[in-house]
Design a protein around this motif. Sequence first.
Motif, PDB file in Angstrom:
ATOM      1  N   LEU A  93       3.475   3.624 -16.466  1.00 40.97           N
ATOM      2  CA  LEU A  93       3.841   2.501 -15.588  1.00 40.97           C
ATOM      3  C   LEU A  93       5.309   2.583 -15.175  1.00 40.97           C
ATOM      4  O   LEU A  93       5.652   2.348 -14.010  1.00 40.97           O
ATOM      5  CB  LEU A  93       3.564   1.166 -16.287  1.00 40.97           C
ATOM      6  N   ARG A  94       6.163   2.948 -16.112  1.00 37.35           N
ATOM      7  CA  ARG A  94       7.589   3.071 -15.780  1.00 37.35           C
ATOM      8  C   ARG A  94       7.799   4.140 -14.702  1.00 37.35           C
ATOM      9  O   ARG A  94       8.572   3.953 -13.766  1.00 37.35           O
ATOM     10  CB  ARG A  94       8.405   3.428 -17.027  1.00 37.35           C
ATOM     11  N   GLN A  95       7.071   5.242 -14.860  1.00 35.49           N
ATOM     12  CA  GLN A  95       7.172   6.335 -13.878  1.00 35.49           C
ATOM     13  C   GLN A  95       6.693   5.839 -12.497  1.00 35.49           C
ATOM     14  O   GLN A  95       7.329   6.101 -11.477  1.00 35.49           O
ATOM     15  CB  GLN A  95       6.266   7.470 -14.353  1.00 35.49           C
ATOM     16  N   ALA A  96       5.602   5.078 -12.490  1.00 32.79           N
ATOM     17  CA  ALA A  96       5.067   4.552 -11.227  1.00 32.79           C
ATOM     18  C   ALA A  96       6.065   3.615 -10.568  1.00 32.79           C
ATOM     19  O   ALA A  96       6.235   3.622  -9.345  1.00 32.79           O
ATOM     20  CB  ALA A  96       3.757   3.822 -11.495  1.00 32.79           C
ATOM     21  N   HIS A  97       6.763   2.817 -11.390  1.00 35.61           N
ATOM     22  CA  HIS A  97       7.741   1.887 -10.829  1.00 35.61           C
ATOM     23  C   HIS A  97       8.954   2.612 -10.261  1.00 35.61           C
ATOM     24  O   HIS A  97       9.491   2.209  -9.227  1.00 35.61           O
ATOM     25  CB  HIS A  97       8.152   0.832 -11.862  1.00 35.61           C
ATOM     26  N   SER A  98       9.386   3.692 -10.912  1.00 30.81           N
ATOM     27  CA  SER A  98      10.554   4.390 -10.344  1.00 30.81           C
ATOM     28  C   SER A  98      10.143   5.133  -9.075  1.00 30.81           C
ATOM     29  O   SER A  98      10.906   5.215  -8.118  1.00 30.81           O
ATOM     30  CB  SER A  98      11.235   5.312 -11.355  1.00 30.81           C
ATOM     31  N   HIS A  99       8.902   5.590  -9.032  1.00 28.03           N
ATOM     32  CA  HIS A  99       8.333   6.212  -7.842  1.00 28.03           C
ATOM     33  C   HIS A  99       8.336   5.198  -6.692  1.00 28.03           C
ATOM     34  O   HIS A  99       8.729   5.481  -5.562  1.00 28.03           O
ATOM     35  CB  HIS A  99       6.894   6.628  -8.192  1.00 28.03           C
ATOM     36  N   ALA A 100       7.950   3.949  -7.014  1.00 23.26           N
ATOM     37  CA  ALA A 100       7.842   2.890  -6.000  1.00 23.26           C
ATOM     38  C   ALA A 100       9.200   2.487  -5.444  1.00 23.26           C
ATOM     39  O   ALA A 100       9.302   2.004  -4.312  1.00 23.26           O
ATOM     40  CB  ALA A 100       7.153   1.674  -6.605  1.00 23.26           C
ATOM     41  N   ALA A 101      10.255   2.709  -6.257  1.00 25.57           N
ATOM     42  CA  ALA A 101      11.598   2.320  -5.806  1.00 25.57           C
ATOM     43  C   ALA A 101      11.994   3.100  -4.545  1.00 25.57           C
ATOM     44  O   ALA A 101      12.817   2.646  -3.755  1.00 25.57           O
ATOM     45  CB  ALA A 101      12.597   2.558  -6.923  1.00 25.57           C
ATOM     46  N   GLY A 102      11.367   4.271  -4.320  1.00 21.98           N
ATOM     47  CA  GLY A 102      11.693   5.086  -3.155  1.00 21.98           C
ATOM     48  C   GLY A 102      10.842   4.774  -1.919  1.00 21.98           C
ATOM     49  O   GLY A 102      10.998   5.420  -0.882  1.00 21.98           O
ATOM     50  N   LEU A 103       9.949   3.785  -2.017  1.00 18.24           N
ATOM     51  CA  LEU A 103       9.075   3.480  -0.869  1.00 18.24           C
ATOM     52  C   LEU A 103       9.813   2.655   0.186  1.00 18.24           C
ATOM     53  O   LEU A 103      10.752   1.914  -0.135  1.00 18.24           O
ATOM     54  CB  LEU A 103       7.842   2.689  -1.349  1.00 18.24           C
ATOM     55  N   SER A 104       9.353   2.767   1.436  1.00 19.38           N
ATOM     56  CA  SER A 104       9.932   1.950   2.505  1.00 19.38           C
ATOM     57  C   SER A 104       9.440   0.509   2.333  1.00 19.38           C
ATOM     58  O   SER A 104       8.481   0.257   1.591  1.00 19.38           O
ATOM     59  CB  SER A 104       9.466   2.474   3.861  1.00 19.38           C
ATOM     60  N   ALA A 105      10.077  -0.416   3.045  1.00 24.57           N
ATOM     61  CA  ALA A 105       9.698  -1.834   2.940  1.00 24.57           C
ATOM     62  C   ALA A 105       8.232  -2.010   3.354  1.00 24.57           C
ATOM     63  O   ALA A 105       7.489  -2.778   2.736  1.00 24.57           O
ATOM     64  CB  ALA A 105      10.608  -2.678   3.824  1.00 24.57           C
ATOM     65  N   GLU A 106       7.831  -1.253   4.372  1.00 20.41           N
ATOM     66  CA  GLU A 106       6.449  -1.365   4.872  1.00 20.41           C
ATOM     67  C   GLU A 106       5.460  -0.859   3.824  1.00 20.41           C
ATOM     68  O   GLU A 106       4.429  -1.492   3.563  1.00 20.41           O
ATOM     69  CB  GLU A 106       6.312  -0.533   6.156  1.00 20.41           C
TER      70      GLU A 106
END
Length: 258
Positions: free
Chosen positions: A190-203
């Motif tokens: 889950l932590r890995q998924a959250h750091s991955h998500a930090a790089g997503l665009s607002a959309e």
Amino acid sequence: MNESVQLKIAVLVVAAGSGERLGHGVPKARVPLGGEPMLVHSLRGILAAGVAHQIAVAVPTGDEALRAIVESLTVEAAGEDSPQITVVDGGSTRAESVAAALAVVDADSTSVLIHDAARPLTPAEVYHRVVKSLAGGALAVVPALAVVDTVKTVTQAPAGSPGVELVSGTPARSQLRAIQTPQGFDLATLRQAHSHAAGLSAEESAAITDDAMLVEAMGVPVYVVHGSAHSLKITTPTDLLLAEAMLQGPLAPRWVEG
Ligand code: CTP
Ligand code: MG
């Protein structure tokens, strides 16, 4: 539960929403259900399931009333084996509230369950199924119900059309599931998924509607276990009526599995 002997589980409760669609004018977690705030039911359900070594609750920033509610429950639940309960300020989106709660999870936890405070009547059996799946090696697991309605995808209809939208497809209902919470995860995943998500665009972030989606995006298999009709999410006034009836009626949720 035997499973919780091997796993050290933190339960994150997201209760920082405003409850716009319920329309009570107060945060949804404070709205009374059977005479008590919705969040009290959610927390009692988690305590009754007996799977948590730690509970982290995200409440709306500055909501002292909700903090006090959690604190009084902490006193009520105090005992040798009772989980530590922490309150954090949530964010402006559900994902931010999850991240705020995730930030206070004990480093030695193995797993995390993420639960909507807006599902106050989730039976203990659902928690146990999710935990059993994690104990069996799942890195991610979601409780689900079969969909009863036919579901269609739509596109916007051109101006002047005799309807607002046009049907673009009908996925096979037998393959559709309505996903509930608690959703269970291996903590590191889950932590890995959250750091991955930090790089997503607002959309891209706006299109993420549950925690499992983040893990799916990394290609991690997400397992499904049976959810419960009693685990309904209270979103609209009709849902609240139904939950009141479930609490009072013969199908009391703590005893009868839906
Ligand atoms: N949630 C949260 N932080 C937010 C938004 C939502 O912790 N910024 C939580 C809600 O408290 C709820 C769960 O996420 O337990 C599911 O959200 P939803 O049912 O949409 O609740 P609300 O956002 O409060 O309702 P609405 O969208 O009608 O305002
Ligand atoms: Mg919302």
